[in-house]
Motif scaffolding. Sequence first.
Motif, mmCIF file in Angstrom:
data_model
loop_
_atom_site.group_PDB
_atom_site.id
_atom_site.type_symbol
_atom_site.label_atom_id
_atom_site.label_comp_id
_atom_site.label_asym_id
_atom_site.label_seq_id
_atom_site.Cartn_x
_atom_site.Cartn_y
_atom_site.Cartn_z
ATOM 1 N N PRO A 1 5.516 33.798 -15.984
ATOM 2 C CA PRO A 1 5.002 33.045 -17.127
ATOM 3 C C PRO A 1 3.540 32.662 -16.937
ATOM 4 O O PRO A 1 3.029 32.618 -15.810
ATOM 5 C CB PRO A 1 5.895 31.801 -17.147
ATOM 6 C CG PRO A 1 6.334 31.639 -15.731
ATOM 7 C CD PRO A 1 6.493 33.038 -15.200
ATOM 8 N N VAL A 46 10.563 32.661 -23.105
ATOM 9 C CA VAL A 46 11.222 32.725 -21.796
ATOM 10 C C VAL A 46 12.736 32.774 -21.956
ATOM 11 O O VAL A 46 13.428 33.506 -21.258
ATOM 12 C CB VAL A 46 10.805 31.520 -20.931
ATOM 13 C CG1 VAL A 46 11.625 31.451 -19.643
ATOM 14 C CG2 VAL A 46 9.311 31.586 -20.600
ATOM 15 N N ALA A 47 13.259 31.995 -22.891
ATOM 16 C CA ALA A 47 14.705 31.959 -23.130
ATOM 17 C C ALA A 47 14.965 31.369 -24.508
ATOM 18 O O ALA A 47 14.121 30.650 -25.063
ATOM 19 C CB ALA A 47 15.406 31.128 -22.063
ATOM 20 N N GLN A 63 13.865 35.060 -12.576
ATOM 21 C CA GLN A 63 13.121 34.127 -13.418
ATOM 22 C C GLN A 63 12.616 32.952 -12.580
ATOM 23 O O GLN A 63 13.207 32.603 -11.549
ATOM 24 C CB GLN A 63 14.030 33.580 -14.523
ATOM 25 C CG GLN A 63 14.619 34.638 -15.426
ATOM 26 C CD GLN A 63 13.690 34.953 -16.590
ATOM 27 O OE1 GLN A 63 12.658 35.566 -16.403
ATOM 28 N NE2 GLN A 63 14.061 34.527 -17.765
ATOM 29 N N LEU A 72 6.380 24.693 -19.016
ATOM 30 C CA LEU A 72 7.311 25.355 -19.922
ATOM 31 C C LEU A 72 7.646 24.372 -21.041
ATOM 32 O O LEU A 72 7.914 23.196 -20.788
ATOM 33 C CB LEU A 72 8.580 25.775 -19.185
ATOM 34 C CG LEU A 72 8.402 26.763 -18.027
ATOM 35 C CD1 LEU A 72 9.739 26.993 -17.320
ATOM 36 C CD2 LEU A 72 7.821 28.081 -18.524
ATOM 37 N N ALA A 98 9.283 37.367 -19.920
ATOM 38 C CA ALA A 98 8.166 36.445 -19.696
ATOM 39 C C ALA A 98 8.490 35.400 -18.640
ATOM 40 O O ALA A 98 7.580 34.866 -17.985
ATOM 41 C CB ALA A 98 7.771 35.757 -21.004
ATOM 42 N N GLY A 99 9.769 35.137 -18.440
ATOM 43 C CA GLY A 99 10.168 34.130 -17.458
ATOM 44 C C GLY A 99 9.970 34.561 -16.019
ATOM 45 O O GLY A 99 10.057 33.736 -15.110
ATOM 46 N N GLU A 100 9.704 35.851 -15.795
ATOM 47 C CA GLU A 100 9.492 36.321 -14.430
ATOM 48 C C GLU A 100 8.050 36.100 -13.970
ATOM 49 O O GLU A 100 7.785 35.975 -12.779
ATOM 50 C CB GLU A 100 9.867 37.799 -14.326
ATOM 51 C CG GLU A 100 11.348 38.030 -14.590
ATOM 52 C CD GLU A 100 11.746 39.483 -14.469
ATOM 53 O OE1 GLU A 100 12.579 39.785 -13.599
ATOM 54 O OE2 GLU A 100 11.222 40.316 -15.241
ATOM 55 N N ARG A 116 9.493 28.412 -24.040
ATOM 56 C CA ARG A 116 8.307 29.276 -23.999
ATOM 57 C C ARG A 116 7.369 28.821 -22.895
ATOM 58 O O ARG A 116 7.379 27.645 -22.499
ATOM 59 C CB ARG A 116 7.588 29.264 -25.362
ATOM 60 C CG ARG A 116 8.423 29.875 -26.473
ATOM 61 C CD ARG A 116 7.700 29.843 -27.820
ATOM 62 N NE ARG A 116 8.523 30.409 -28.879
ATOM 63 C CZ ARG A 116 8.535 31.697 -29.223
ATOM 64 N NH1 ARG A 116 7.709 32.552 -28.591
ATOM 65 N NH2 ARG A 116 9.323 32.148 -30.182
ATOM 66 N N ASP A 117 6.540 29.773 -22.431
ATOM 67 C CA ASP A 117 5.530 29.399 -21.444
ATOM 68 C C ASP A 117 4.321 28.804 -22.152
ATOM 69 O O ASP A 117 4.294 28.682 -23.390
ATOM 70 C CB ASP A 117 5.172 30.579 -20.543
ATOM 71 C CG ASP A 117 4.443 31.714 -21.262
ATOM 72 O OD1 ASP A 117 3.973 31.515 -22.402
ATOM 73 O OD2 ASP A 117 4.332 32.805 -20.664
ATOM 74 N N MET A 132 17.820 35.466 -21.755
ATOM 75 C CA MET A 132 16.615 35.283 -20.955
ATOM 76 C C MET A 132 15.677 36.461 -21.222
ATOM 77 O O MET A 132 16.129 37.598 -21.430
ATOM 78 C CB MET A 132 16.957 35.208 -19.472
ATOM 79 C CG MET A 132 17.974 34.120 -19.115
ATOM 80 S SD MET A 132 17.335 32.438 -19.240
ATOM 81 C CE MET A 132 16.410 32.342 -17.704
ATOM 82 N N TYR A 133 14.351 36.195 -21.172
ATOM 83 C CA TYR A 133 13.349 37.213 -21.507
ATOM 84 C C TYR A 133 12.405 37.476 -20.327
ATOM 85 O O TYR A 133 12.231 36.618 -19.460
ATOM 86 C CB TYR A 133 12.562 36.781 -22.746
ATOM 87 C CG TYR A 133 13.392 36.790 -23.996
ATOM 88 C CD1 TYR A 133 13.503 37.935 -24.777
ATOM 89 C CD2 TYR A 133 14.116 35.664 -24.382
ATOM 90 C CE1 TYR A 133 14.277 37.956 -25.923
ATOM 91 C CE2 TYR A 133 14.896 35.675 -25.527
ATOM 92 C CZ TYR A 133 14.975 36.831 -26.287
ATOM 93 O OH TYR A 133 15.768 36.849 -27.423
#
Length: 288
Positions: free
Chosen positions: A100, A133-134, A53, A105, A96-98, A126-127, A93-94
């Motif tokens: 964004p 993201v988390a 992330q 953020l 999208a965080g890799e 969120r981004d 963690m999701y």
Amino acid sequence: MPTSTDATATYDDIAPLICVTRPYYALEDLRSTTPGRATAVIPVQAPPGRQTQVISVGEVGRHLAVLGLSAAATRNPADGRHFYLANRAVGRMYPAGESPAPGPLIGTAVVQGRNRRQAVVHTELRDSAGALVARMDVQYKVMTAAVFYRLMGPPTETDADSPENPYAAPMPVSDVSVHEQYGCAKLDVRAEMCRGHFDGFPALPVSMASYASFEVFHQVLDLTAGPGARWRCGAFRLKAEHLAMAGQTCTVEIEPTKPRLASQAFSGTVRTAEQRKAVRIWVDYDVV
């Protein structure tokens, strides 16, 4: 609580009501337009290291917990400063965080329930495009300043004006030993590691205890997956039971656990000098 002229509470309004200050507090553009709800820009101050992330799970926990207590402070039925001790959290963690979307953020926090002694807050990160993201649900013990001082004693002077930010650096664990999937190390808790976290009462933040666990976990990862191996965090949980204070030497332990949602999992335990469990975390992960 006091609000700015447009009825939106900002950091200047909320700061006198909460228990953390800079540099531990690092949110940007904190706002609350409705009691019990807050938003802020979430900075990335620490390199994610081995995590895939753009922001590490430890730093996510730090910022979202602070955002959550800020939201709780806007809906406190009692006036004045309160101490919010995060004692349980569950999050994830999701992907999208890799990668964004470009831009800041954004964190949001919404109080799910609270009274004079406890608050439960749902937080999300969120981004700039709105992708998750988390997320993290946090439970806090809530104390008035007077009650906290009775429990902890009189505050001590701190180096609040020091320019260094200890939360951008790895935790200095020492005497690390690793065997198969198990790891152990020592952590000398210094006052500078606690700056802005309960000013006058230098207690190791829960997020920094998790940083220490990750440092030891990376040594385990080198042995089990190869030097430099990276990992992706999935679900995570934490439980905080005691405060590790400056001047204590803590033990940090890593051991494998049964995964809930990912292919592998580990737990990290930080014990105080008296061998009392201060913080324990559980993390599901995949090696990538």
